[in-house]
Design a protein around this motif. Structure first.
Motif, mmCIF file in Angstrom:
data_model
loop_
_atom_site.group_PDB
_atom_site.id
_atom_site.type_symbol
_atom_site.label_atom_id
_atom_site.label_comp_id
_atom_site.label_asym_id
_atom_site.label_seq_id
_atom_site.Cartn_x
_atom_site.Cartn_y
_atom_site.Cartn_z
ATOM 1 N N UNK A 294 0.640 -1.086 -0.280
ATOM 2 C CA UNK A 294 0.117 -0.102 0.006
ATOM 3 C C UNK A 294 0.745 1.181 0.076
ATOM 4 N N UNK A 295 1.970 1.061 0.720
ATOM 5 C CA UNK A 295 2.715 2.497 0.841
ATOM 6 C C UNK A 295 3.500 2.607 -0.399
ATOM 7 N N UNK A 296 3.908 1.612 -0.950
ATOM 8 C CA UNK A 296 4.440 1.779 -2.503
ATOM 9 C C UNK A 296 3.606 2.069 -3.493
ATOM 10 N N UNK A 297 2.262 1.759 -3.531
ATOM 11 C CA UNK A 297 1.413 1.981 -4.595
ATOM 12 C C UNK A 297 0.766 3.220 -4.487
ATOM 13 N N UNK A 298 0.492 3.471 -3.090
ATOM 14 C CA UNK A 298 -0.497 4.990 -2.708
ATOM 15 C C UNK A 298 0.462 6.009 -2.842
ATOM 16 N N UNK A 334 -9.776 7.869 -6.102
ATOM 17 C CA UNK A 334 -8.271 7.244 -6.573
ATOM 18 C C UNK A 334 -7.674 6.494 -5.635
ATOM 19 N N UNK A 335 -7.663 7.003 -4.414
ATOM 20 C CA UNK A 335 -7.008 6.175 -3.368
ATOM 21 C C UNK A 335 -7.867 4.961 -2.929
ATOM 22 N N UNK A 336 -9.051 5.158 -2.651
ATOM 23 C CA UNK A 336 -10.026 3.977 -2.592
ATOM 24 C C UNK A 336 -9.817 2.795 -3.762
ATOM 25 N N UNK A 337 -9.612 3.363 -4.904
ATOM 26 C CA UNK A 337 -9.492 2.632 -6.061
ATOM 27 C C UNK A 337 -7.972 1.647 -5.995
ATOM 28 N N UNK A 436 -17.061 9.770 -3.644
ATOM 29 C CA UNK A 436 -16.723 9.235 -5.072
ATOM 30 C C UNK A 436 -17.304 7.884 -5.334
ATOM 31 N N UNK A 437 -17.544 7.342 -6.587
ATOM 32 C CA UNK A 437 -18.061 6.135 -6.831
ATOM 33 C C UNK A 437 -17.425 4.966 -6.236
ATOM 34 N N UNK A 438 -15.936 5.166 -6.416
ATOM 35 C CA UNK A 438 -14.922 4.021 -6.022
ATOM 36 C C UNK A 438 -15.299 3.731 -4.538
ATOM 37 N N UNK A 439 -15.430 4.451 -3.674
ATOM 38 C CA UNK A 439 -15.730 4.236 -2.115
ATOM 39 C C UNK A 439 -16.944 3.454 -2.240
ATOM 40 N N UNK A 440 -17.972 3.808 -2.838
ATOM 41 C CA UNK A 440 -19.294 2.784 -2.817
ATOM 42 C C UNK A 440 -18.888 1.413 -3.384
ATOM 43 N N UNK A 441 -18.063 1.436 -4.473
ATOM 44 C CA UNK A 441 -17.704 0.326 -5.165
ATOM 45 C C UNK A 441 -16.917 -0.780 -4.258
#
Length: 444
Positions: A294-298, A334-337, A436-441
């Motif tokens: 997560x640290x590397x990606x986000x 974006x973060x949630x995604x 954002x939609x990604x949070x709901x997804x």
């Protein structure tokens, strides 16, 4: 299991170059566990009570924490000022903390001041007066603490996430209680909670440092006095399976913050699950350090958040795996995604051999470095006795970490990371529809 040790007996639980751990079980049900650490210059005393916020009825929510405040306000032989003066005069620390499953009252002093440290801890726990005027004063202090929690988005987020994951179950409620429950609580209700729940069979006296077990026993008998003549059997560690109805999937706290704060996660393992060592390796690989997925990606690759990490919660009968990120509100989607895709990837493919080796090394180092002071040693022996009625030596714990395999972590990732996701958000969003939609997804 330690709670089957014969009352009136003492047993050596661990003997190594670092020190000796001994346990005595008294006929009153009190257990005394010590770790003698030659070369230490300090002593840490902790009185652990197997009572936390999960033991409260809703109408006295926050009682265990409120009580922790109140007990320092004066005893039969010391005023609040005298308690403070005596610990300050030796440069020591006297404090307490409340969690969902236990409360601990502790002192950290020079080894030569062990008698004072132990006497102060026992005095506040056993002989507090809990007077009406002090009760009213501390009510105000606890309400301030709740207000302070509400002003700290990360603290607020943790409580909101626990509510989202565990719902109406006692573990889902905040340790501090609510403004309503604290305002409505009476002194008699709190005093009744104290007298009913704070019993010797529910307690463990843990002492670590340059101490002799026999000395600790003598000082404990002197400090606790006649109460030790009552007979009782130690209360067994909590166990069982938590019956938790499916909770709300999303909790939003609307707050005009500069950042959006997101926490999402799943139900995890309970602390009695033998796979908990693999669970810790999985957590470390996901978000336990700067090399984590997560640290590397986000943060490193995308620069979406300054802070991102994962953590585990282990309770007697359930647990949690949670991921936190703080970011600009327009980047929340974006973060949630990205978090969601990392979880999907690890659920599908597990972790690599290199990640396994690195994260086992991280857990080993964290464990051993964390035991450099007497406070953490005291905490370790006290919690082990409270949670397991047993003692794993540092060597045994390191061996359990070393034994974790890539296959175990992969199997656990498949099981846990596909469980229903709950989420909490603190940020400038008027309603869940604005997220954002990604949070709901993620929580769909």
């Amino acid at each position: 299991m330690g709670h089957f040790q014969k009352p009136g007996s003492t047993r050596v639980l661990e003997q190594g170059p670092g020190g000796v751990v001994r346990r005595s079980v008294l006929p009153s049900g009190l257990r005394v566990v010590t770790e003698q650490i030659p070369g230490a210059r300090s002593a840490s005393v902790g009185l652990w009570v197997q009572i936390g916020s999960r033991d409260e009825r809703p109408e006295v929510a926050g009682a265990a924490h409120f009580l922790e405040h109140l007990l320092f306000k004066g005893t039969a032989k010391r005023s609040a000022a005298e308690i403070a003066e005596e610990i300050d005069a030796v440069g020591g620390e006297l404090n307490a903390f409340t969690s969902k499953e236990h409360t601990c009252y502790y002192a950290h002093v020079l080894d030569e001041d062990l008698a004072l440290g132990l006497d102060l801890v026992c005095d506040v726990v056993f002989d507090a007066l809990c007077e009406e005027k002090d009760f009213e004063t501390e009510r105000g202090v606890v309400l301030e603490e709740i207000a302070m929690r509400d002003d700290d988005p990360e603290d607020l987020l943790h409580d909101a996430f626990t509510e989202a994951l565990l719902g109406d179950h006692a573990l889902g409620r905040p340790v501090l209680g609510t403004e309503q429950s604290i305002e409505d609580m009476s002194r008699d209700a709190l005093y009744g909670f104290y007298k009913r729940r704070y019993t010797l069979p529910r307690m463990i006296l843990a002492v670590a440092g340059n101490v002799e077990h026999a000395t600790v026993m003598r000082l404990a008998r002197k400090a606790i006095g006649d109460r030790l003549s009552r007979e009782g059997s130690p209360v067994a560690p909590r166990a069982g399976r938590a019956r938790i109805a499916s909770a709300r999937k999303l909790v939003l706290h609307t707050d005009d913050t500069e950042q959006a704060h997101l926490m999402l996660g799943v139900r995890g393992l309970d602390r009695h699950d033998e796979r908990r060592f693999a669970f810790n390796v999985l957590n470390a690989a996901l978000g336990g350090g700067m090399s984590s997925r997560l640290f590397q990606e986000v943060r490193e690759r995308r620069g979406l958040a300054y802070q991102v990490y994962s953590s585990v919660g282990l309770y007697a009968d359930t647990g949690s795996l949670s991921i936190y990120a703080g970011c600009q509100p327009d980047r929340l989607g974006d973060v949630a995604g990205v978090i969601s895709s990392v979880l999907e990837e690890v659920a599908a493919d597990g972790i690599t051999d290199a990640e396994l080796a690195r994260n086992k090394g991280q857990l080993r180092g964290t464990l051993v470095l964390g035991l450099e002071d007497t406070s953490s040693r005291m905490s370790r022996i006290g919690k082990s006795e409270l949670n397991y009625g047993d003692h794993l030596s540092v060597e045994q714990t390191l061996a359990r970490i070393d034994a974790v395999t890539v296959e175990e972590v992969a199997a656990l990732a498949r099981e846990l990371l596909r469980r229903p996701v709950s989420a909490a958000v603190v940020g400038p969003y008027a309603s869940a529809d604005d997220l954002p939609a990604q949070v709901h997804e993620v929580i769909a």
